[in-house]
Scaffold this motif. Sequence first.
Motif, short mmCIF file in Angstrom:
data_model
loop_
_atom_site.label_atom_id
_atom_site.label_comp_id
_atom_site.label_asym_id
_atom_site.label_seq_id
_atom_site.Cartn_x
_atom_site.Cartn_y
_atom_site.Cartn_z
N ARG A 158 0.83 -1.22 0.00
CA ARG A 158 0.00 0.00 0.00
C ARG A 158 0.86 1.26 0.00
O ARG A 158 0.52 2.25 -0.66
CB ARG A 158 -0.90 0.03 1.24
CG ARG A 158 -2.07 -0.92 1.22
CD ARG A 158 -2.87 -0.79 2.50
NE ARG A 158 -3.30 0.57 2.73
CZ ARG A 158 -3.32 1.16 3.93
NH1 ARG A 158 -2.90 0.52 5.00
NH2 ARG A 158 -3.76 2.39 4.06
N GLU A 195 -7.71 -1.58 -3.33
CA GLU A 195 -7.11 -0.24 -3.36
C GLU A 195 -5.76 -0.27 -4.08
O GLU A 195 -5.46 0.60 -4.90
CB GLU A 195 -6.94 0.28 -1.94
CG GLU A 195 -6.22 1.61 -1.83
CD GLU A 195 -5.89 1.97 -0.40
OE1 GLU A 195 -4.88 2.67 -0.17
OE2 GLU A 195 -6.64 1.55 0.51
N ASN A 199 -4.86 1.59 -7.61
CA ASN A 199 -3.75 2.55 -7.65
C ASN A 199 -2.74 2.17 -8.72
O ASN A 199 -2.16 3.04 -9.38
CB ASN A 199 -3.07 2.62 -6.28
CG ASN A 199 -3.88 3.41 -5.27
OD1 ASN A 199 -4.72 4.24 -5.64
ND2 ASN A 199 -3.66 3.17 -4.00
#
Length: 298
Positions: A158, A195, A199
């Motif tokens: 992340r 996510e 991205n």
Amino acid sequence: MSLPLGETFHDFREDKNLSLSQAAGDIVTKSFLSKFEKGGSSISFENLWLLLQRMNVTLSEFVYRAYGYMWTASVDFFHELTRAAVDENFSALDQLIADANARYQKSNLVSDHLNYIVARSVKFSLEDKQLPKEELDYVLDYLFRSEDWLRYDIEIMRFIIPFVPVDTLIQMARALLKHSSDFMKTGLNRTETGEILLNILALLIKNRKIHDAEVLFGLLHRNPTISSLILYSIQLHALKAALWFVSDQQDKGNAEIRWVLDTLHHLDQNRFARQISAQWNDLTGENLDFAQLFPNQQ
């Protein structure tokens, strides 16, 4: 640290209103279970697992309570790091970097060194600086040593993906989709993995990797786990529309539900749109005719 496994099991059994005999079943004897709960005997992992299944308690729930409702150190670290990043709190980031480095100097564990690099990557990202190549390589070498990624690895990704070369991003996305399908079925894992993949798609578009972006978009569009993230969000908007409608804000409610249905139509989710229409009719008492709104859809 010695965890109070027996005491924790006793608490769950009491919560479920089960007797010793009911909880033990044919897995262990009643007397053994009583001794285990009082700390007088140890238990094999296999038997503990079977007993928890019998009570419909997950292993993660059991361990979380045994730890006194505290997250593990790594989860706490990433929570603090996320908070510092969102708040752009550089003093908190500097403290997290220093603490991670101090732990690494003492433990020499790979995970502590990874935490140190990841914390630095957050600060560098906020400062619009590049993470040193040797540090990025260290993280990527760790990640690609095994592509069977779990929660800790996902947390690292992340924060690190803004610095990852485009070709490696493509490899990362394919590996996530190939190896993480079971892992992504869990709610929080699904959200964080989704996510990351979105991205990566954004970075491919930014770097004009058109073919790769189109391929990844197709993979994500057909992936039921990723699609479910979008549909959950849209369903929330549908419920918000119904709430507005029944609270004397009919114009806002009608505009919102129309946006929901238009969005689902463009996403080729007409079956789900019909379900939303039926739910709207049930919640508001107003007839929303899906066939009339989209006459060309079956």
